[in-house]
Structures are given as C-alpha cells and as structure tokens.
Design an enzyme around this catalytic site. Structure first.
Site, PDB file in Angstrom:
ATOM      1  N   HIS A  45       0.473  -0.929  -0.295  1.00 20.05           N
ATOM      2  CA  HIS A  45      -0.462   0.163   0.150  1.00 20.05           C
ATOM      3  C   HIS A  45       0.528   1.063   0.429  1.00 20.05           C
ATOM      4  CE1 HIS A  45      -2.795  -3.585   1.588  1.00 20.05           C
ATOM      5  NE2 HIS A  45      -2.983  -2.838   0.862  1.00 20.05           N
ATOM      6  N   GLU A  48     -16.873  -6.351  25.056  1.00 17.50           N
ATOM      7  CA  GLU A  48     -15.695  -7.010  25.089  1.00 17.50           C
ATOM      8  C   GLU A  48     -14.404  -7.105  24.514  1.00 17.50           C
ATOM      9  OE1 GLU A  48     -18.933  -7.598  24.545  1.00 17.50           O
ATOM     10  OE2 GLU A  48     -20.016  -8.053  25.861  1.00 17.50           O
ATOM     11  N   ARG A  81     -15.582 -20.460  38.813  1.00 19.67           N
ATOM     12  CA  ARG A  81     -15.110 -18.781  38.614  1.00 19.67           C
ATOM     13  C   ARG A  81     -15.180 -18.599  40.061  1.00 19.67           C
ATOM     14  NH1 ARG A  81     -20.970 -16.586  38.603  1.00 19.67           N
ATOM     15  NH2 ARG A  81     -22.430 -17.847  39.800  1.00 19.67           N
ATOM     16  N   HIS A 111     -26.335 -17.264  25.154  1.00 19.56           N
ATOM     17  CA  HIS A 111     -25.217 -17.188  26.008  1.00 19.56           C
ATOM     18  C   HIS A 111     -24.907 -18.340  26.933  1.00 19.56           C
ATOM     19  CE1 HIS A 111     -27.486 -13.224  27.108  1.00 19.56           C
ATOM     20  NE2 HIS A 111     -27.099 -13.275  27.833  1.00 19.56           N
ATOM     21  N   ARG A 124     -20.165 -21.685  35.880  1.00 20.28           N
ATOM     22  CA  ARG A 124     -21.328 -20.851  36.147  1.00 20.28           C
ATOM     23  C   ARG A 124     -21.343 -21.497  37.840  1.00 20.28           C
ATOM     24  NH1 ARG A 124     -27.741 -19.858  36.312  1.00 20.28           N
ATOM     25  NH2 ARG A 124     -27.370 -18.174  37.705  1.00 20.28           N
ATOM     26  N   HIS A 137      -4.807   3.891  -2.949  1.00 23.45           N
ATOM     27  CA  HIS A 137      -4.915   2.518  -1.807  1.00 23.45           C
ATOM     28  C   HIS A 137      -3.574   1.308  -1.436  1.00 23.45           C
ATOM     29  CE1 HIS A 137      -6.395   1.212   1.666  1.00 23.45           C
ATOM     30  NE2 HIS A 137      -6.373   0.048   1.545  1.00 23.45           N
ATOM     31  N   ASN A 183      -8.420  11.555   5.075  1.00 27.24           N
ATOM     32  CA  ASN A 183      -8.305  11.482   3.163  1.00 27.24           C
ATOM     33  C   ASN A 183      -9.664  11.177   2.335  1.00 27.24           C
ATOM     34  OD1 ASN A 183      -8.122   8.663   3.298  1.00 27.24           O
ATOM     35  ND2 ASN A 183      -6.546   8.278   3.456  1.00 27.24           N
ATOM     36  N   PRO A 232      -5.958  -5.546  10.788  1.00 27.96           N
ATOM     37  CA  PRO A 232      -6.919  -6.081  10.537  1.00 27.96           C
ATOM     38  C   PRO A 232      -7.491  -4.289  11.444  1.00 27.96           C
ATOM     39  CG  PRO A 232      -5.940  -7.942  11.773  1.00 27.96           C
ATOM     40  CD  PRO A 232      -4.722  -6.809  11.502  1.00 27.96           C
ATOM     41  N   HIS A 264     -18.785 -19.152  32.865  1.00 31.98           N
ATOM     42  CA  HIS A 264     -20.445 -19.221  32.247  1.00 31.98           C
ATOM     43  C   HIS A 264     -20.278 -20.340  31.004  1.00 31.98           C
ATOM     44  CE1 HIS A 264     -21.506 -16.446  35.261  1.00 31.98           C
ATOM     45  NE2 HIS A 264     -22.419 -16.841  35.430  1.00 31.98           N
TER      46      HIS A 264
END
Lengths: 672, 672
Positions: free
Chosen positions: B35, B414, B360, B476, B523, B265, B192, B125, B464
C-alpha cells in the site's frame, strides 16, 4: 419514588403499563431468574408504542406489512412476552408466560425468533438487535421500492439499552443507518443510567444524543414515563427524514425497592418487595392475573391493526396472480424456477471452458447469472468489493437516492454487515449476501453465530481463504477459521475447488431456508477440476469421488478448495509409482456428515491410507481421516499448524509444506 | 496537484518527508504488492511527529520510557519501516526495506510486533491499533502512578485511517479512553476521504470530530500536510487533559497520478507514474537511495532522544536495587518468587477443605492471593464483575482520580477490553486479565486471535462456560467456543475441574510470557476432585490420571472442567459393574499435546475403550479419542451436537444427555 403523579395523571395508561410490570415481576419470581427491571422501566414506552403507533394485528403475527418491533436489550424478554400475551398473540399464551425460562417454553430467557412468529429476531448478545434492525429497515426500503407503498410501508422500532450502545457493533449500525438515511428506523434508548456493574458513569461518559447526531440521526429527548411525551416523540420520529433515536429517561425497576440500582437489573424475587411494588402500582391482580378490563383494553390494542391488515389483504388480492406469486415467493424464501437451469448452464460452460480462475472470480461468474433472475438478492462487501468479487454489473448501488439499488457499500463494518444481513433475511423478501476476507469472519463472528442459531440463510462470501492470500501476512491469513465455522452448529461451510463446485455451492446456499452459508473462496487462481459435466449437484452430497484409482487402490486423498488440484497432482505422481490413489473432493463437511452411512462408506471405504489436504489447521478433519469409529485407516494430514507469514503465495505453500510432493512423501511414509 | 507550495515553504521538512514517500514507492514497486498511498499521505505527519515530539532513541528501541508509536492503519506499514530505517533503527535496515513482504523479512506486509522491537503492536485488522493504544495509555498511567513520573512519563501516538474509525471496536476504544480521560493518548486521523471501495461518503457520513467530542475527546482539525499546523496541534494535544484526536486533512498518494483516488490506496507500481511522482517531489535519489544529507538529518532525529534516555538511565540507576529489580521484573513479565508458594498453599487448603464451588469462584479465590503479591495485575470485566468473579477486595478502581486503582470497569465492551489488555501486555509492566461470559469470546475474537499471533500473555477469564449457565439460553451458552479457541495456534485453553486445577491454571497463565491464556470456568458449583494434595502442578502436563481403574482396566474416561466430577461418578458406576475405569482429567489439550509421546501414551494407552466428556461439541477431541494414529481405541463422546436451550441447568444436562448414566450407557455400548 412516589408513583402517585404517574398513576393519577394517566390512569388508563398506567393500568395497562402496570400489567406489563406485574407480569414481569411474577414470571421472574416464578422462574427465580431473569431480568425484572427493564420491563418495569420500559413498560410506559411499550404501552404507548403498541397502543398508538405500532402497526400490527395480534391475530396475524406474520402479516408481511406489520411494523417490526425489536428488543435489542433482549434480557428484558418478559417485556415482549407480557406484551404478546396481553394483546392476544396466538403463541405466547398465559401458560407460556408462566413457564418463562423453562424447558420447551416459547418464553426463553432471551427472545428466540424461531420459537414464535411475533419474535422478530433473537437478542441477548447486546447490540445485535439494533444492528439487525438496520437490515430490517433496509429490507423495507428495498421492498417498498420494488413492490410499492401499497404493499410495503412499515417501520422498524427498536428498544435498546446502555449495553447495546456501548457495544462496538452499535457504532457500525448507527453510522450505516445514518449514511443510508433509514427514516423508518426508530430506536428508543432506555436511558436508565444503570448497568450490571453499577451506574453507567463508572465505565462510560458518552454524550449519546451528540453521538447519534454525529452519525446523522434525529434525536429526541424525553421523559420515558410520560405517555404524552412518548406519543409526541414517536409522532415526530415517524415524520423525520433521518433515522431517529428517542433518548428516554427512565427508572429501571420503577417502583421497586431496587429502583435505579444495579440490583434492579436482575431477578427481583423477594416476595415482600414484590408485593410492595405491586401495591405501589395500585395493582390488584394476583400472580399472573390481569383484571378483565385491563386485558380487554390490551386485546383491543391487539385488534387495532385488523382493519389495516384487511385493507392490505384486499390490495394484495387485487394484484395479478404473477405479482402475488412473486411477492409470496420472495417473502417465503423460495428460489425462482430458472435457478436450476441457470446453474446447470454455467456448470456446463465451466466444465467445457475449464477456466483457470480464483474461486472468488468463480463466485462472481455465478452472481452474474443469479442476480438477473433473483431480484431479491442484495449484495455487498465490507469495503472489499473488488477483492470479494461481490458486485455484478446490473445491481445499482443502494442509497437514499436509489432504493432499487441492490448493492450495499457496507464500509469497513464486517460485524454491522453480518448483523444487517441477518435482519434482511429475518424481515423476509431479501436474499442478502456479503463479503469480506475470510480472516475477518472474526469481526463478524457474533452475528454469524446468531445466523446459525436463528436459522436464517444469510450468505457470507469469504474470500482470500488461506495463506494463498500471500504477502498481506498472518493477520490476513485464516488458518483456524474453517475449524471455527465448522464447529458451529447449523452452518454450512463450502470450500469449492473450482467454478463448477462454486456454482453448486451457490445453488445450495440459495436453496437453503434455515441454514446460513459460508463460501470459503480463494484469492489465487485454480484450474477447473470438474471438467466432465454432470447435471447432478455433487456438492450437495458434501464429498464425492473426483478421481478414482487406476492402480490398485491403496490411498484416498481428501481435499477441499484450492488443495483439490494439488491432490490431483499428487495422485498422478503416486499412480506413476504404481500406487493407486482415489481423490475425494470434500467441499462441505456438514453435508457429507448428513448423508446416509452407506454413501459415506462408499466415498471413504475402510482400508486405504487416507491423507487430508487443506491449507488450514487439522482440527475437524479427524472424523474423516481416522474414520468415524477410529480403527479404519492409517491417516495423515497436509496443512497448517501455525499462523502463516508474509511472502508471495507460491513460496508460502512451499515453506509450509503444502505441496503435491509433501503429500506424496506423507503417503509413502504411511504406506511404510 | 501542484506540490510547489509545499516543497518550497518548508524545504527541509519536505525533503525528509519525501524520503518516506520515495522509499514507500520503491518498496511497494519491488514487492509488486502493498500500500503506497497511506505512507505518501501521512509522511508529513510522521516527519513532524518524529522530528519534534516523539520521545525515542533509535539505538534503543526497547527503552521503557519511550513514547509509543502505533500504526493502526497497518496496511501503510512502509511508513513505519521507512521511518525506522531512516532514523537508524538497528533492526529495520535498508536490506529489510528492500525485502519488503518477502519470506523471512522483518518488513512484513503488515507490522508484526514480534519481528522487531520498534514495532509496538501487530496491526492490519482495522481498529485494533487504536484499541491497543488505549491499553498502552492505561499501562502508562498505571505505571506512572506506581513508579513515579521520573521513571514513567510518556505518550502514545496513533495513526489511524477511516477504516479504523468505521470498525466497531473504535467506538469501544474511544468511549473507554474518553471516560478514562487518557490525556497521554493522541490519535492522528488520516482524513483522506478514501477507502478501497471509493470515497468515504459512499458508506459513511459520520461527523468524526463531533463523534470524538461526544466521547470526551479534545479534537483539533488541521491540514495534514502543513508542518506548522501539525506541530502546533501536537503541542496542543500534549497539553490537553483529555485524549486528543487530530483530524488531519490529507491527500492519499500525494503527488502521484492516483492521488485522492481508491487506486491510490493500493500498490502503485506503474514505473512511469513512479518516476513522475518522484519528480514532483524533487526527489533525486535512485531506487532505495536516500541522499546522504537527508539520511543524516533523519539520523539526527533518531539520536534526538539519546540524552533523555541517558538522563532516564541515570535516574533508574539511582534507584535502590530492590526498586530496580521490581521495575525490571514487571517490565519483562517475570513472576514474583512468592508465586509458587502462594499457589501451593492455596492448593493444599483446597485439597483439604474440598470446597464445592463454581470454578469462577475458585478463580476469585486464586486472585485473592495473587493480586496482593503481584501489583502488576490489572483486572476487569466487560460489565459482568459479579458474575466473572474478577474483582478482589484490595484492587481499587482505575479511574482518572485513582490511577493506582487496579480494577477496570470496561463497560459492555468485550472487544475493546481484549484489545486494551493486549495493549497493556505489549506495553509491558502490566499483567492484564479480564472477564466476560465464554459465549462472548465471539465479540472479543479478533483481539484474542491477535494476542496469540502477537505472543502476548493476556489472560481471558471466561465464565459460564457451557449449558451449565442455564436459563439465559442458547445465546449465552457456548458449545463451539472451546473448539474455536483450541483451533487457534499459540493459545492455551484451560478448563479446570475444581479449585486446585484452577490454581494450577492461573499459575501457568502468569508464568506464560508468549502465549495468551483462556480460562474456561463454570457458573455452577463443582465438587473438589483433587482432594489429595500434590505439590507438582499436574495441569502443566495438560492431562493426567486422576483416578485409576480398580477392576481390570477396560475403559478410559477423559473429561474436562465440570464434566470431570461426572466422569468420576460414571467410573464408580462402572467399577460397581466390574468394569475397570480410568479417569483422565484433561484441563489443557495444548499442554498435553506438547508433552513427549511417552507421557501421552502413559496417560492414554492403546486398548481400552475411550469416552470423552465435555459439555461442548466434539470437534477437537478426536485426536485423544481415536488415538493419535487412529486404530488405537473404540471411542465415544458425551457432549453437545447442537445449540443449547433455556431451562434450569440440571434439566439441560439431563435433556442433552450429559450425565453419568449416559456415559455408562455409552461405555457399555462400546464394550459391546
């Protein structure tokens, strides 16, 4: 907080809203789990929305032109279940409400779209609902442009909490909606200043109204417990030319001892506090009991849209048969009759011409013939259009000034794209497909999982599917992604070897009604391996014998995608040494696993040494290599066991040992 | 565009910036990929930053108190490599620049932190760099609070493009940074107006300055090619009490025929256009040739910080030995001497008391003893503190008013949490750990993969971890997540069975310097299975014999986490029927795979029937069930092959057939 002013100023409204609150308290109490506070905080908003604005007919939850109501803060599911029971939804009965969160109930912990027709989408993972809603609103615009306002003319309403707005996907969703000026999209933000860990300000100081305005939204700020303000805000939002966010100041767990606290977010099960809250509401009904007059008032709300629906039905019935059939076809996800012939013609042509192209280019060839016969497709890419080969000539660009455009520049928003596509698929009438690099399935992952869970046939076009990507290096080279996607239930992962298999995979993707599809496509050119035309869709069986052994069969090479040609080359070398070698192409493990055992055994008989070849990690291959019961074969694998590297693709295949030579060596080693 | 005004107004600046542009053009041309446009567009910004503001000493790229420079738009990697070569970085030599994107080069397609010390993080990324940077800035604040300004006093600078700002993770990052008032964080946005698919407005209409202001940032808008404006903006940003975003209007591929276009680009390799661009710059050097005076000027920039570093070193040397050792220990990721004893004491106590708790909660017990002896830990949760058990009593809350606080309320972010933790680990001096529900590894996935690729020992506390979550339902309940994480190279996934194994897993997580850790925790309450105290860390071997057969060994049950107790129960039932049964606990497949073969064969000898038990999909288990060479054992699996459901946990284990009874039945079926 003294509720008297609220109770007395709008007593009829108050009673209806109190019914939601009481049911939420009772159901969470009975289940001894769930979230009471959100339904208690948003009951006034829901009541006014359903009573005065939402276009729906409770008796017909799948009426195509209904307004869509999406609970993005899905943990408050009892709000939705209470509403549906109250308005007389045929599926969410009182029995279901009493069975909240129990095995087999339609009233799951979080709303699940496949359990009842009135549940538009599956929410719970935060931010998904608001991002789905962008897709719902796009679908409405596109269908309105195609079928006209007399058939398609509705809004998408979203309830969203602070958590939804903190999730990154909300940014992708609201900036996409803002750019697209999706004026039929109206979000009601439950501005209660509470999250699980405490008040919002422990983690966030965002000026949400300013943020939405920066994204091109209309913002209206109101008291979320004042029915007059709610009504006026909804009226204003509906007339805006932008998407609207109504910032609703609310009290979580209104009227309960836990009001305005984190505790109020969860399950409020203390019996005394429950009684006290109901008393504060002036609620006289026993557990799960709604006084008849209040239930009647709600049922009248449920019937409010019956006439509009009847009128709509009359307009629909007045259409030509052909128009009716087309609308019904796209809304139910059927494929056009020409699809099979179109795919066959392309396969025949590809088998004859044997182009040497990347499968991403093969995919474009397929789209070039599909898009003209399937006006329900909406394609797009997360800013990699030229690389993903997702745009065909005739599509036009979907923008406010052209709602007939069928290609969406999603921007660098893989997650928002995936969630929006799910929304379109859920809305019905649209066949969404969208592309990015295979490696960036990582970004889209939460919505891809939900596509599988929700049983929607979204098509993910994932190109640059291995180290064959070359110089961009390990950040862009998937190695574990095929395993990750194959591990996900109800997801068909296709890794086609050439144009013929790509056409077959696309046909299956479009025929699917309950399973999303991932197309794993190469950047690099591949020879055509299916040079003998067969009418039958061989990819539908998941795996098949591409080339039989000529010498006595001692080896089966199993390969996918770009490695099928490599397997054929290794076979030639082995046969030259007198080692009979079958090559099995395995474009879709899921479909192969779904075949009956006799077919699977025919393709992979016990005995010969097996070597799998795929430029990815081995996980997921063992079943086919070692045999479904173990003990079946000596086996090896040619693939990756680390991240890739930055270098030209050909060199990477050499360095990582994914070559015909390495395959032959592995076979000979196993033969001993 | 006529470059004359730019060239003539600040000729010395111009020449330095032109060196970057020329090298970027040459390297991309030689690689025939990459690039070019971003380095050409951001060269002026980089030049002023390095010349006037960035605190660094090119000869010592790992000086602890250097400013951090992060290229979030990592595809513009040649900007970084050009800069490093020009200033005299010892690792990025001219040879490396010439080998851009080739096998074995440090100049990979995207910057990779493990290839050269001056590369602070791995980017490519999009959005990751800016989100990492939040962690860098947090680390700096925390270390400054702990060690004082004389030792820690630096800034974090980020270059970011439109793509970074469209990604959802950028929202999580900037809102977290805004709340935390990370005033040492300065982002330069390459405004840009170009992305791969076209001008930004085809996909986005966000008012970025307004968006950043809404998140609590200082925003400065400048011409990104005017060195005076750049200098002034950086000066202002450094004095702000908020994080700063400098919106820099730039021209992608400045001076090239492709300037201000999408084509700009990518890789600009046309030889004539390359010559024309260099001519427009007034550049006289041949390919990869930097005139001596310009190189000297750049090397002077590289040496600019030598004195500051020397002064820092003197301050460091003046510290007590103990203080020096502690600073060095945390910056290099060493564990304190007391760790081993502390873990052993906890294990002993747990073996004796045999608590019945969720893992946990076991994890919280471990943190309660670790956090006091490891002041470098910074814990947190994505708004699930009480559920993830990540907060211990003594930590304090990290906020602008308490930079000694060691617990971060990350909010419902997260992805941002994972990326920030990676940033802290990369910065050095901090041991970050953070929690969410296992299912929401989906949201954090892009950063979790990068932790593995970047070789940073971030600890992900994922609670969990199965249908044992119960009523919250399939949205979940992870089923495929263990497979997905295990498929990822360089990631240790621990699923401990009780408090003892949890303590052992934590010990290994803290000892790790190059591998991230996922702790998969329940859990629901589990009995202690390791009731016999052993000093040795058995989890370090990945799997071990927990209970030997009493009758003649016919069966090996292999289980992880919550299913180990179930395996023990099944063993009792089988032994009662005279069927000798060994139970293997397998808390970490990756570590077991890393043992030598003789140990693996000792734990899993060929012959007996094997049944794996894990409340998750089978994928990834075959190697242990069928044997590493196949043919070893008849095998079965007790686990999930679909998504879960919403119901109480006990009922779900029954309904999905994950019970001791089902295990016994499976064994008997296999024994025939």
């Amino acid at each position: 907080m003294d509720l008297t002013p609220l109770r007395t100023k709008h007593p009829e409204h108050w009673q209806k809203a109190a019914a939601i609150r009481a049911l939420a308290l009772d159901a969470v109490h009975a289940a001894n789990s769930g979230h009471s506070g959100m339904p208690m905080g948003m009951a006034d908003l829901a009541t006014v929305l359903f009573e005065k604005h939402l276009k729906f007919d409770a008796s017909a939850p799948d009426w195509a032109d209904r307004d869509r109501f999406i609970l993005s803060n899905g943990h408050g599911s009892m709000l939705l279940y209470a509403l549906l029971y109250l308005v007389g939804d045929p599926e969410i009965t009182l029995e279901e409400v009493k069975n909240f969160r129990q095995w087999g109930a339609k009233t799951a912990g979080h709303p699940e779209n496949f359990l009842a027709r009135a549940i538009e989408t599956t929410t719970g993972p935060l931010g998904q609902g608001i991002a789905n809603a962008v897709g719902f609103a796009i679908a409405e615009e596109a269908l309105r442009a195609r079928f006209g306002k007399r058939l398609v003319d509705h809004h998408t309403y979203v309830f969203a909490g602070d958590g939804c707005l903190m999730e990154g996907v909300s940014h992708e969703a609201i900036s996409l909606a803002g750019r697209q000026q999706l004026s039929r999209l109206i979000v009601l933000w439950d501005n209660n200043n509470i999250t699980i860990d405490g008040t919002v300000d422990i983690a966030d100081a965002t000026d949400q109204p300013a943020r939405f305005r920066a994204a091109g939204w209309e913002v209206i700020e109101i008291d979320g417990h004042d029915p007059e303000q709610i009504d006026a805000a909804l009226t204003k939002a509906k007339s805006s030319s932008q998407p609207s966010m109504i910032a609703c100041k609310t009290h979580i767990a209104l009227g309960h001892a836990a009001q305005d606290t984190s505790k109020g977010h969860g399950a409020l099960t203390d019996p005394d506090q429950l009684v006290a809250a109901k008393a504060a509401y002036g609620w006289t009904g026993g557990p799960f009991e709604v006084p008849a007059d209040i239930k009647s008032a709600w049922e009248a709300i449920g019937a409010r849209g019956a006439e509009a629906r009847k009128a709509w039905q009359e307009r629909f019935d007045a259409l030509t048969d052909r128009r009716q059939a087309e609308f019904t076809r796209v809304m139910t996800g059927g494929v056009p009759k020409q699809l099979a012939g179109t795919i066959r013609a392309l396969k025949k042509q590809a088998a004859e011409n044997a182009p040497k192209v990347a499968t991403r280019a093969s995919s474009e060839m397929v789209l070039e013939v599909i898009n003209p016969i399937m006006p329900e497709t909406i394609g797009g890419s997360a800013d990699l259009t030229g690389s993903n080969n997702t745009k065909t000539g005739d599509l036009g660009i979907f923008l406010p000034e052209d709602r007939k455009g069928r290609y969406i520049h999603y921007g660098v928003r893989e997650h928002g794209m995936a969630a929006a596509m799910n929304g379109m698929a859920l809305h019905g009438g649209i066949r969404p497909y969208g592309g990015t690099f295979m490696c960036f399935t990582d970004y889209a992952r939460p919505s891809m999982r939900l596509a599988a869970l929700m049983k929607v046939p979204t098509v993910f076009v994932m190109t640059h599917d291995s180290i064959g990507l070359g110089e961009d290096g390990p950040t862009h080279q998937p190695v574990e992604h095929l395993a990750m996607l194959r591990a996900t239930p109800n997801m068909n992962v296709f890794r086609p070897a050439d144009t013929v298999e790509t056409a077959e995979a696309w046909e299956l993707a479009l025929q699917s009604t309950e399973t999303p599809t991932v197309l794993s496509l190469t950047r690099q050119g591949l020879p055509t391996v299916r040079t003998e035309y067969k009418q039958k869709n061989l990819t539908a069986q998941g795996a098949y014998v591409l080339a039989e052994a000529q010498n006595k069969r001692q080896v089966i090479l199993i390969a996918t995608g770009s490695e099928v040609a490599l397997a054929l080359k290794a076979r030639e070398m082995l046969e030259a040494d007198g080692i009979g070698t079958r090559v099995v192409s395995m474009p879709c493990m899921e479909l192969f696993a779904a075949q009956d055992e006799s077919y699977r055994r025919k393709v992979l008989p016990a005995g010969p040494v097996r070597v799998g070849i795929e430029a990815a990690v081995q996980q997921g291959w063992e079943r086919w290599l070692l045999g479904e019961r173990g003990r079946e074969a000596k086996a090896g694998f040619v693939g990756m066991d680390s991240f890739g590297a930055s270098a030209p693709a050909g060199e990477l295949f050499e360095k990582f040992g994914i070559t015909a030579e390495a395959t032959v060596a592995k076979v000979k080693d196993l033969l001993g």
